[in-house]
Write a protein that holds these residues in place. Structure first.
Motif, PDB file in Angstrom:
ATOM      1  N   GLU A 187       0.823  -1.203   0.000  1.00  7.32           N
ATOM      2  CA  GLU A 187       0.000   0.000   0.000  1.00  7.32           C
ATOM      3  C   GLU A 187       0.861   1.258   0.000  1.00  7.32           C
ATOM      4  N   SER A 188       1.918   1.265   0.812  1.00 12.44           N
ATOM      5  CA  SER A 188       2.808   2.428   0.852  1.00 12.44           C
ATOM      6  C   SER A 188       3.535   2.601  -0.475  1.00 12.44           C
ATOM      7  N   VAL A 189       3.970   1.502  -1.069  1.00 14.66           N
ATOM      8  CA  VAL A 189       4.641   1.572  -2.368  1.00 14.66           C
ATOM      9  C   VAL A 189       3.693   2.127  -3.423  1.00 14.66           C
ATOM     10  N   ARG A 190       2.445   1.671  -3.389  1.00 19.07           N
ATOM     11  CA  ARG A 190       1.460   2.150  -4.359  1.00 19.07           C
ATOM     12  C   ARG A 190       1.246   3.654  -4.221  1.00 19.07           C
ATOM     13  N   ARG A 191       1.143   4.140  -2.983  1.00 17.81           N
ATOM     14  CA  ARG A 191       0.934   5.570  -2.764  1.00 17.81           C
ATOM     15  C   ARG A 191       2.128   6.384  -3.259  1.00 17.81           C
ATOM     16  N   LEU A 192       3.326   5.883  -3.009  1.00 17.78           N
ATOM     17  CA  LEU A 192       4.512   6.602  -3.465  1.00 17.78           C
ATOM     18  C   LEU A 192       4.591   6.613  -4.988  1.00 17.78           C
ATOM     19  N   ASP A 193       4.247   5.492  -5.610  1.00 16.47           N
ATOM     20  CA  ASP A 193       4.240   5.443  -7.075  1.00 16.47           C
ATOM     21  C   ASP A 193       3.269   6.471  -7.647  1.00 16.47           C
ATOM     22  N   GLU A 194       2.114   6.618  -6.998  1.00 18.63           N
ATOM     23  CA  GLU A 194       1.101   7.554  -7.480  1.00 18.63           C
ATOM     24  C   GLU A 194       1.537   9.003  -7.301  1.00 18.63           C
ATOM     25  N   GLN A 195       2.307   9.271  -6.250  1.00 19.41           N
ATOM     26  CA  GLN A 195       2.699  10.645  -5.944  1.00 19.41           C
ATOM     27  C   GLN A 195       4.042  11.037  -6.547  1.00 19.41           C
ATOM     28  N   HIS A 205      15.454  -0.170 -14.252  1.00 16.39           N
ATOM     29  CA  HIS A 205      14.455  -0.618 -13.281  1.00 16.39           C
ATOM     30  C   HIS A 205      14.897  -0.197 -11.881  1.00 16.39           C
ATOM     31  N   ARG A 206      14.234   0.793 -11.351  1.00 17.68           N
ATOM     32  CA  ARG A 206      14.556   1.317 -10.020  1.00 17.68           C
ATOM     33  C   ARG A 206      13.262   1.379  -9.221  1.00 17.68           C
ATOM     34  N   ASP A 207      12.873   0.228  -8.712  1.00 14.14           N
ATOM     35  CA  ASP A 207      11.571   0.086  -8.076  1.00 14.14           C
ATOM     36  C   ASP A 207      11.638   0.000  -6.554  1.00 14.14           C
ATOM     37  N   LEU A 208      12.833   0.157  -5.991  1.00 14.24           N
ATOM     38  CA  LEU A 208      12.971   0.104  -4.536  1.00 14.24           C
ATOM     39  C   LEU A 208      12.859   1.516  -3.970  1.00 14.24           C
ATOM     40  N   TRP A 209      11.832   1.727  -3.148  1.00 14.61           N
ATOM     41  CA  TRP A 209      11.652   3.026  -2.506  1.00 14.61           C
ATOM     42  C   TRP A 209      12.408   3.065  -1.178  1.00 14.61           C
ATOM     43  N   ILE A 210      13.140   4.158  -0.975  1.00 15.39           N
ATOM     44  CA  ILE A 210      13.826   4.408   0.294  1.00 15.39           C
ATOM     45  C   ILE A 210      13.232   5.674   0.905  1.00 15.39           C
ATOM     46  N   ARG A 211      12.950   5.618   2.196  1.00 15.37           N
ATOM     47  CA  ARG A 211      12.398   6.776   2.903  1.00 15.37           C
ATOM     48  C   ARG A 211      13.384   7.231   3.973  1.00 15.37           C
ATOM     49  N   VAL A 212      13.630   8.529   4.020  1.00 12.96           N
ATOM     50  CA  VAL A 212      14.478   9.125   5.054  1.00 12.96           C
ATOM     51  C   VAL A 212      13.579   9.946   5.973  1.00 12.96           C
ATOM     52  N   ASP A 213      13.448   9.492   7.216  1.00 13.26           N
ATOM     53  CA  ASP A 213      12.645  10.216   8.204  1.00 13.26           C
ATOM     54  C   ASP A 213      13.547  11.213   8.928  1.00 13.26           C
TER      55      ASP A 213
END
Length: 224
Positions: A187-195, A205-213
């Protein structure tokens, strides 16, 4: 048809992206085409022609007037500095150094752009540029598994963005320090893809999302 001026193009200077650079700089300054035309002493229709025609090849005098109107240099307008590091100019006569407020830092981070990620790897510390976005106050970017940016997951990192105005020897920088993690739930990946505002410039192919808090966000500005 837009008015044209005689061409005396500067040899060795690329012109294909001139219009895009003019339009971008004009928008950065908040100027209309009419404003630029008045500053440069030319017809607004010619400013439009320069921005919209990829084959436009203005002469030296026109480039100098346009650079002056846009508060930049001919080198920057024509893209002649793309392979040079920023900041080659001399310091301003009376530079002012100020710390940015947290809100100013957030505003400058904006919604997306290109920043620099500092991460520890098996070979030691490395700094790499990444296309990033800001979602929910966190810095996010896409990368490929096994890449240098992917090694940020599970560690403390630093992330920096800046803007350098070499023509006036001024600029700003924002530094984010925080913990990076891989985004794995669907779900989080889908939201990031949409935004996502854009795909990584590196392609592939760069499909790995990294988040920095962020744990701290600081910034500084130099004005002249």
């Amino acid at each position: 048809m837009a008015a044209q001026e005689p061409s005396d193009a500067v040899e060795g200077h690329p012109t294909g992206n001139l219009g895009r650079r003019i339009a971008l700089r004009r928008e950065e300054l908040g100027l209309s085409r009419e404003d630029v035309a008045n500053r440069a002493g030319m017809a607004s229709s010619y400013v439009q022609y320069l921005e919209e025609q990829p084959t436009a090849a203005p002469g030296v005098s026109t480039l100098l007037r346009m650079a002056g109107a846009l508060e930049t240099t001919v080198l920057e307008l024509t893209g002649g500095d793309v392979d040079l590091p920023p900041g080659l100019g001399q310091a301003g006569r009376h530079p002012e150094f100020t710390e940015l407020t947290p809100q100013e830092c957030q505003d400058l981070l904006s919604t997306h752009g290109v920043g620099r990620l500092a991460v520890h790897t098996a070979k030691g510390p490395e700094i790499v540029p990444v296309n990033y976005g800001v979602v929910g106050g966190s810095v996010v970017f896409r990368t490929a598994p096994g890449s240098v940016p992917a090694q940020a997951a599970g560690s403390q990192v630093a992330f920096e963005v800046d803007r350098i105005d070499a023509a006036f020897s001024q600029g700003w920088s924002v530094l984010v320090r925080g913990h990076a993690s891989a985004v794995t739930d669907d779900e989080s990946v889908r939201r990031l893809d949409e935004q996502a505002y854009s795909t990584p410039w590196a392609g592939g192919h760069r499909d790995l999302w990294i988040r920095v808090d962020p744990e701290s966000v600081t910034g500084r500005r130099i004005t002249v």
